[in-house]
Design a protein around this motif. Structure first.
Motif, PDB file in Angstrom:
ATOM      1  N   LEU A  28      44.522  33.238  46.130  1.00 51.18           N
ATOM      2  CA  LEU A  28      43.862  34.324  46.855  1.00 51.18           C
ATOM      3  C   LEU A  28      43.953  35.640  46.088  1.00 51.18           C
ATOM      4  N   LEU A  29      45.107  35.905  45.487  1.00 50.05           N
ATOM      5  CA  LEU A  29      45.246  37.118  44.662  1.00 50.05           C
ATOM      6  C   LEU A  29      44.266  37.069  43.489  1.00 50.05           C
ATOM      7  N   LEU A  30      44.160  35.914  42.868  1.00 46.52           N
ATOM      8  CA  LEU A  30      43.245  35.754  41.739  1.00 46.52           C
ATOM      9  C   LEU A  30      41.795  35.979  42.167  1.00 46.52           C
ATOM     10  N   LEU A  31      41.401  35.399  43.301  1.00 40.64           N
ATOM     11  CA  LEU A  31      40.040  35.613  43.808  1.00 40.64           C
ATOM     12  C   LEU A  31      39.788  37.092  44.079  1.00 40.64           C
ATOM     13  N   GLY A  32      40.774  37.766  44.683  1.00 42.06           N
ATOM     14  CA  GLY A  32      40.618  39.177  44.989  1.00 42.06           C
ATOM     15  C   GLY A  32      40.475  40.035  43.746  1.00 42.06           C
ATOM     16  N   VAL A  33      41.282  39.760  42.746  1.00 48.22           N
ATOM     17  CA  VAL A  33      41.215  40.531  41.494  1.00 48.22           C
ATOM     18  C   VAL A  33      39.908  40.246  40.759  1.00 48.22           C
ATOM     19  N   LEU A  34      39.558  38.963  40.637  1.00 45.05           N
ATOM     20  CA  LEU A  34      38.340  38.604  39.900  1.00 45.05           C
ATOM     21  C   LEU A  34      37.086  39.180  40.541  1.00 45.05           C
ATOM     22  N   GLY A  35      37.115  39.419  41.846  1.00 41.51           N
ATOM     23  CA  GLY A  35      35.982  40.029  42.522  1.00 41.51           C
ATOM     24  C   GLY A  35      35.700  41.450  42.069  1.00 41.51           C
ATOM     25  N   PHE A  36      36.681  42.062  41.381  1.00 42.55           N
ATOM     26  CA  PHE A  36      36.514  43.421  40.859  1.00 42.55           C
ATOM     27  C   PHE A  36      36.277  43.447  39.347  1.00 42.55           C
ATOM     28  N   VAL A  37      36.111  42.281  38.732  1.00 43.28           N
ATOM     29  CA  VAL A  37      35.960  42.223  37.275  1.00 43.28           C
ATOM     30  C   VAL A  37      34.494  42.009  36.909  1.00 43.28           C
ATOM     31  N   PRO A  38      33.873  43.036  36.283  1.00 42.90           N
ATOM     32  CA  PRO A  38      32.479  42.872  35.842  1.00 42.90           C
ATOM     33  C   PRO A  38      32.390  41.723  34.840  1.00 42.90           C
ATOM     34  N   GLY A  39      31.321  40.968  34.932  1.00 44.78           N
ATOM     35  CA  GLY A  39      31.156  39.818  34.053  1.00 44.78           C
ATOM     36  C   GLY A  39      31.552  38.536  34.771  1.00 44.78           C
ATOM     37  N   ILE A  40      32.730  38.537  35.370  1.00 44.79           N
ATOM     38  CA  ILE A  40      33.129  37.402  36.201  1.00 44.79           C
ATOM     39  C   ILE A  40      32.420  37.535  37.547  1.00 44.79           C
ATOM     40  N   THR A  41      32.246  38.789  37.971  1.00 46.30           N
ATOM     41  CA  THR A  41      31.449  39.083  39.154  1.00 46.30           C
ATOM     42  C   THR A  41      30.103  39.591  38.664  1.00 46.30           C
ATOM     43  N   SER A  42      29.065  38.798  38.874  1.00 47.38           N
ATOM     44  CA  SER A  42      27.727  39.199  38.431  1.00 47.38           C
ATOM     45  C   SER A  42      27.157  40.263  39.361  1.00 47.38           C
ATOM     46  N   SER A  43      26.197  41.008  38.850  1.00 49.27           N
ATOM     47  CA  SER A  43      25.577  42.118  39.587  1.00 49.27           C
ATOM     48  C   SER A  43      26.652  43.078  40.102  1.00 49.27           C
ATOM     49  N   TYR A  44      27.643  43.327  39.265  1.00 48.73           N
ATOM     50  CA  TYR A  44      28.774  44.167  39.661  1.00 48.73           C
ATOM     51  C   TYR A  44      28.334  45.557  40.112  1.00 48.73           C
ATOM     52  N   ALA A  45      27.272  46.071  39.536  1.00 51.76           N
ATOM     53  CA  ALA A  45      26.772  47.403  39.917  1.00 51.76           C
ATOM     54  C   ALA A  45      26.303  47.423  41.374  1.00 51.76           C
ATOM     55  N   ASP A  46      26.017  46.253  41.938  1.00 49.79           N
ATOM     56  CA  ASP A  46      25.571  46.154  43.330  1.00 49.79           C
ATOM     57  C   ASP A  46      26.724  45.928  44.307  1.00 49.79           C
TER      58      ASP A  46
END
Length: 150
Positions: A28-46
């Motif tokens: 869960l910590l990994l999912l939470g952190v990765l959700g804030f990482v551009p590239g791993i999270t696509s359309s990060y600007a949105d």
């Protein structure tokens, strides 16, 4: 026989339910952190704080918002804290599993375009919540069985 200078395995002597709870907490910590990482999270600007307007997608698949990521981070931190004891680990797995099943039902019931979709959950996230909830509940029930008999 192990060498006397061999490194001690941190899992040695830990109850299985504590190891399982710790693993879910780290996930869960990994999912939470990765959700804030551009590239791993696509359309990060949105990425938005909350609501259906967040267009960010973790791994290009799971719609996320900052609030959604924070929920994962908080649950992960709570899980690591509770995993220090057998009773706490079971409580985390059972309680967290129940929370994820409620989120699954919410994802099925809510109109994804409405403001009721506060965490920004899409169908992929809804089904992931079912998987997480069922796994956590089952492991909370069965991984703690042996410890309860003692």
């Amino acid at each position: 026989m192990a060498h006397s200078r061999a490194r001690r395995n941190p899992a040695d002597g830990r109850a299985p339910v504590r190891r399982v709870a710790s693993a879910f907490a780290v996930l869960l910590l990994l999912l939470g952190v990765l959700g804030f990482v551009p590239g791993i999270t696509s359309s990060y600007a949105d990425l938005r704080f909350a609501g259906p307007g967040s267009g960010a997608r973790l791994l290009g698949l799971f719609q996320v918002s900052a609030l959604h990521n924070l929920v994962h981070l908080v649950l992960g931190a709570v899980g690591l804290t509770l995993a220090r004891t057998v009773a706490g680990a079971r409580a985390f797995l059972l309680g967290g599993g129940a929370v994820y099943l409620v989120l699954w039902l919410h994802g099925l019931a809510v109109d994804r375009r409405s403001d009721a979709n506060v965490l920004a959950v899409n169908p992929a996230g809804t089904w992931l919540h079912l998987l997480l909830g069922a796994a956590m509940l089952a492991l909370g029930l069965f991984a703690g069985r042996r410890e309860r008999r003692r």
